[in-house]
Design a protein around this motif. Structure first.
Motif, PDB file in Angstrom:
ATOM      1  N   GLU A 157      24.382  20.055  -6.634  1.00  0.00           N
ATOM      2  CA  GLU A 157      25.667  19.937  -7.346  1.00  0.00           C
ATOM      3  C   GLU A 157      25.945  18.486  -7.732  1.00  0.00           C
ATOM      4  OE1 GLU A 157      29.080  21.512  -5.297  1.00  0.00           O
ATOM      5  OE2 GLU A 157      30.396  21.141  -7.033  1.00  0.00           O
ATOM      6  N   THR A 158      25.630  17.564  -6.834  1.00  0.00           N
ATOM      7  CA  THR A 158      25.874  16.145  -7.108  1.00  0.00           C
ATOM      8  C   THR A 158      25.113  15.706  -8.363  1.00  0.00           C
ATOM      9  OG1 THR A 158      25.903  15.906  -4.699  1.00  0.00           O
ATOM     10  CG2 THR A 158      25.935  13.882  -6.003  1.00  0.00           C
ATOM     11  N   TRP A 175      26.538  17.278 -11.642  1.00  0.00           N
ATOM     12  CA  TRP A 175      27.744  16.529 -12.027  1.00  0.00           C
ATOM     13  C   TRP A 175      27.363  15.234 -12.736  1.00  0.00           C
ATOM     14  CZ3 TRP A 175      29.190  11.626 -10.431  1.00  0.00           C
ATOM     15  CH2 TRP A 175      30.477  11.223 -10.777  1.00  0.00           C
ATOM     16  N   GLN A 202      31.294   7.748 -18.081  1.00  0.00           N
ATOM     17  CA  GLN A 202      32.726   7.692 -17.762  1.00  0.00           C
ATOM     18  C   GLN A 202      32.994   7.487 -16.277  1.00  0.00           C
ATOM     19  OE1 GLN A 202      34.950  10.914 -19.421  1.00  0.00           O
ATOM     20  NE2 GLN A 202      36.725  10.548 -18.123  1.00  0.00           N
ATOM     21  N   ASN A 203      32.287   8.226 -15.460  1.00  0.00           N
ATOM     22  CA  ASN A 203      32.581   8.179 -14.025  1.00  0.00           C
ATOM     23  C   ASN A 203      31.551   7.425 -13.198  1.00  0.00           C
ATOM     24  OD1 ASN A 203      35.081   9.803 -13.830  1.00  0.00           O
ATOM     25  ND2 ASN A 203      33.773  11.354 -14.783  1.00  0.00           N
ATOM     26  N   TYR A 210      29.864  22.370 -14.707  1.00  0.00           N
ATOM     27  CA  TYR A 210      29.773  20.968 -15.117  1.00  0.00           C
ATOM     28  C   TYR A 210      29.356  20.777 -16.563  1.00  0.00           C
ATOM     29  CZ  TYR A 210      30.633  19.926 -10.271  1.00  0.00           C
ATOM     30  OH  TYR A 210      31.219  19.841  -9.031  1.00  0.00           O
TER      31      TYR A 210
END
Lengths: 463, 476
Positions: free
Chosen positions: B137-138, B141, B98-99, B247
């Motif tokens: 964190e990146t 996600w 999606q992103n 996430y």
């Protein structure tokens, strides 16, 4: 399985629609603050006979990696191709103190195995052991490196094994491509002689093997590295007691190759009915230590040397011509070449070359955006940390510095030099060092299908 | 099998052939109270409400972190009419979510200083990144994004069909000994289709794959309740768990129950022999395989040591006999789950296999006689104490290699596998003690039952090419 599949189609379609109509894409979270990376501390020392030792205490797993690196490789063979390899095969075949089986069992009882590898410039004798056995393994390796017995009983078997390896190498397209490419770049220099003739290999004698060892092994050509978890004091003592009275041996041999200065025409090597063509397109380039060395590394990463690189994006992720294309800078002592390699589907051999040349040309004409280059710089900095994050990696890095006569500041300044590279500089590097008109092309494939496709790139008559 | 970056390892979860309580005979007894090894992997283990298994293991040696997501979908359970699809699908997971559009996932990892890969094995498909630790964190996600929302076009699929067909060519079709024996042997040694089909895929099946197949497969298998997430490296436990919840916590479980086929293999009662012609090879190849004992049984641990005694290292019996004494070959390669993983990262039926290349004048009978002779030595008498001790040391050393392989990814691989298969990643700290407990009697008993010639498959590769390419860079 089929029924289940039909039932699921509706649900799946809905989730895809949801994705398509999502309003805006989320921006990836940036993450936290970078932490300092400190290179592992090294403890180096020299013996009077010229041998050097380096200990690196590192890591959390109770194992140690030991490597003895001798400046004797295929370079030292002259025209006796693979004699260095055959000679090194004898190192694990017994010493004046131990049989081959004794060596194998002693190493295994420490959780290790003695491995011997011959490269262009160096022979490496190595073992990984459980932490508590590092000093004992050093003692075993000292016996192996210093006292090989060269038993005549093993010569024919070892030659048969090498002849079998040669026969296989001459059928493997990637090895064939490297052999052709190297021959074109280096001619008769040992760097260009990748494969011996069968008759030559079959004719080597026990004296040839032993003399090679006697003429090339000795303390002043030797470095010992130990990295991982181990008792440093006991390991150093084992190195000193194991090697202090070894003969000094010969000086390091310096024999720089005469290299091709322009495009060399290489005929397609025929593999009838091959479904892919293995191609190598490249040229000699600057050596490690040159002021443009790090900018050239960065340029290579951006052009073809990483998964996100331009050539990989083009011929793999856009065109689907190939699975694992990559460009690299291959180094030997004060010598290097740049090459783009790929195994491409036969009928798109010419089309793939066209795209590769396009990407080189485009980079020469148009500097990358700062954003693209920044990504590559971050990648290079990250890889540098990874390269210094395992015992084997740390030894690789230290021995690379030693071989290439680079100062310690190469490591400490590396990341800042990476970040100093500019977009314009990348284009200039491509113009200066990646001259398509000087590139040699080796192709292994179905000659009847690819000759015409590759003709312009082999001969250089047009772009 | 995605890129060249690095070699991977592997394994996975609940098979239909094994009861949930595990094999009655095979439950290890009093393991954690016997020997505890000096080396312990630190572990925190959680299961999110949506079923995602999360294993955290801190290691602050270097400021890097590995994020590994394992899905309980190995190539052996892919759909019957779509051979090679599990692997093709693995490529799809890099084509857009999606992103993150096509190439954006790869660029995100690399431009943050990391490396990545994915691979497909018998019992799992995995995806991992190794990045500077402040980018944890990146990566969480990004992995959550593609677990939640695959977004693939026909162009992406067509492109990767081309890439995968080139992968099959470079690794199998266009090279001598391609697929020998790792891709061939399961096809001959196993009888259950799920264990014996072409895992790389027939080219026609790869061409036939559709976007519906992709969507269907994603829906069926790529759900948090069918996955494990392992994080290894430089992080704080509370921070990592909070980010994982943030996430992954909201990703829905799969709508339907995930059904897995019966992958059991019947006991082999008669030895098998097969041969295939390799028109590109100049020298013949010989491979053999035996079905191994069920995972985690006493016999299975003994088999792990038999592998060390017989096959691993220069001191092993097969190396001593076939390489040194008989001079049949230069090296023998193999193991349990060899070439696709190790003995700790699979689930379900498995082979102990080995292979080598030899000269044409060495007759098959001579090889089989040498092999039989070696096997009989471990069947006819209990192994001597020195050899057994050496095997245990070798196993421990090799285990430490697995745990430390590839910058922490090796550790993540074992932890994710054990979470997926056994819901018990802490088992990683009990293997050493289990191996220590193996007796000479158990070694002999296991050799008698599992190294029967009637439990063996021999695969011979016939060399179809007369000699190597005479044109190649011949030096005089």
């Amino acid at each position: 399985m089929t029924n289940l599949k039909n039932l699921l189609v509706t649900a799946v379609a809905l989730s895809f629609v949801a994705a398509i109509f999502a309003q805006e894409k989320e921006v990836p979270p940036a993450g936290g603050t970078p932490k300092d990376f400190t290179l592992p501390a090294t403890n180096s020392f020299g013996l009077e006979n010229g041998l050097q030792g380096t200990l690196v205490e590192f890591g959390s797993v109770p194992k140690a990696t030991i490597r003895i690196i001798v400046r004797s490789g295929n370079l030292n063979e002259g025209k006796q191709t693979w004699l260095a390899d055959l000679s090194a095969d004898f190192l694990i075949e017994g010493t004046s103190n131990r049989s081959a089986e004794d060596i194998a069992k002693a190493a295994a009882a420490m959780g290790g195995q003695v491995n011997v590898g011959v490269g262009e410039d160096q022979t490496t004798i190595s073992a990984d052991v459980l932490a508590e056995f590092a000093p004992d393994m050093v003692k075993l390796l000292a016996d192996i490196v210093r006292n090989p017995a060269f038993p005549a009983s093993e010569l024919e078997r070892l030659k048969r094994d090498r002849l079998r390896q040669l026969s296989i190498a001459k059928t493997q397209p990637q090895q064939m491509a490297v052999a052709e490419f190297r021959k074109a770049l280096y001619g008769d220099h040992p760097y260009g002689r990748m494969l011996p003739a069968e008759e030559q290999l079959a004719a080597y004698t026990l004296d040839d093997a032993r003399n090679f060892y006697n003429n090339n092994f000795g303390a002043q050509r030797t470095q010992i590295y130990v990295a991982g978890m181990f008792d440093a004091a006991a390991t150093r003592a084992a190195i000193e007691s194991g090697f202090t009275d070894w003969r000094k041996g010969p000086d390091v041999l310096i024999d720089l190759p005469k290299r091709a200065t322009g495009k060399v025409v290489v005929d397609v090597v025929d593999r009838p009915d091959a479904s892919q063509s293995d191609i190598m397109l490249g040229l000699p380039t600057i050596a490690p230590g040159h002021e443009d060395w790090i900018p050239l590394q960065i340029t290579n990463s951006l052009l073809g040397g990483s998964f996100s690189s331009r050539i990989t994006s083009n011929i793999r992720e856009d065109k689907g011509y190939t699975y694992s294309p990559f460009s690299s800078i291959s180094t030997r002592y004060q010598d290097a070449y740049w090459v783009q390699s790929a195994a491409v589907t036969t009928d798109v051999t010419g089309a793939a070359l066209k795209e590769i040349v396009y990407e080189i040309d485009n980079l020469q004409k148009n500097p990358p955006t700062a954003e693209e280059l920044d990504g590559i710089k971050n990648y290079a900095a990250g890889i540098f940390v990874l390269q210094n994050s395992t015992p084997g990696g740390i030894i690789n890095m230290l021995s690379y510095l030693e071989l290439q006569e680079l100062p310690d500041t190469y490591l400490t300044d590396y990341v800042s030099e990476v970040y100093a590279v500019t977009p314009r500089q990348v284009s200039e590097i491509a113009q200066t060092y990646l001259r398509e008109e000087d590139m040699t092309l080796a192709v292994i494939g179905d000659r009847s299908q690819v000759s015409e496709q590759v003709e312009p790139y082999v001969r250089g008559e047009e772009e | 099998m995605l890129t060249r970056i690095m070699m991977l390892l592997a394994a996975i979860l609940l098979s239909a052939c094994q009861s949930k309580d595990g094999p009655a005979a095979g439950q290890p007894s009093a393991t954690s109270t016997t020997t505890t090894s000096a080396f312990q992997v630190p572990i925190q283990y959680h299961t999110l409400d949506n079923g995602l298994k999360v294993v955290l293991s801190q290691d602050k040696t270097t400021p890097i972190v590995t994020v590994a997501v394992y899905y309980n979908i190995g190539f052996r359970i892919e759909p019957r009419e779509r051979t090679g699809f599990a692997h093709l699908f693995e490529h799809m997971m890099f084509q857009g979510s999606q992103n993150l559009g096509k190439m954006e996932f790869v660029n995100l990892v690399q431009s943050n200083g990391g490396v990545l890969n994915g691979s497909t094995r018998f019992d799992y498909t995995n995806y991992f990144e190794i990045v500077p630790s402040h980018k944890l964190e990146t990566m969480l996600w990004a992995e959550a994004d593609r677990m939640r929302s695959l977004d693939i076009t026909q162009d992406n699929l067509t492109n990767q069909q081309g890439v995968v067909k080139n992968e099959v060519k470079v690794n199998v079709l266009n090279t001598p000994y391609g697929g020998f024996p790792w891709l061939d042997m399961p096809q001959y040694a196993n009888v259950n289709w799920y264990n014996s089909h072409n895992f790389y895929g027939d080219l026609d099946d790869l061409d036939a794959a559709s976007l519906d197949d992709v969507a269907d497969f994603f829906q069926q298998y790529y759900a948090p309740n069918n996955a494990a997430l392992a994080i290894v490296g430089d992080f704080e436990y509370a921070d990592a768990l909070r980010l994982v919840e943030k996430y992954f916590g909201a990703i829905s479980r799969s709508a339907q129950e995930i059904k897995l086929p019966d992958i059991s293999e019947p006991r082999q009662e008669a030895g098998k022999r097969a041969s295939r012609l390799d028109p590109q090879a100049t020298r013949p190849g010989f491979a053999f395989a035996y079905h191994v004992p069920e995972r985690l049984t006493p016999e299975w641990y003994a088999m792990g040591l038999l592998d060390q005694i017989l096959l691993q290292g220069e001191d092993s019996l097969l190396n001593q006999v076939l390489v040194k004494n008989e001079g049949i070959t230069a090296e023998i390669e193999g193991g349990i789950n060899a070439l696709l993983g190790n003995m700790l990262n699979y689930q379900g039926p498995m082979l102990w296999l080995a292979s080598f290349i030899h000269d044409a004048d060495v007759e098959e009978d001579r090889i089989v006689a040498a092999l039989d002779g070696v096997i009989q030595t471990v069947q006819n008498a209990p192994i001597d104490a020195e050899t057994l001790q050496r095997a245990k040391v070798k196993w421990r050393s090799s285990f430490y290699n697995d745990v430390s392989a590839t910058f922490g990814f090796g550790r993540a691989d074992l932890l994710a596998s054990l979470a997926l298969y056994d819901d018990d990643p802490e088992r990683i700290n009990r293997f050493e003690a289990e191996m220590t407990n193996v007796t000479p009697e158990m070694i002999q008993k296991t050799a008698q039952e599992y190294l029967r010639s009637s439990n063996r498959t021999i695969l011979v590769l016939e060399a179809g090419a007369s000699s190597g390419n005479a044109e190649v860079a011949a030096n005089d």
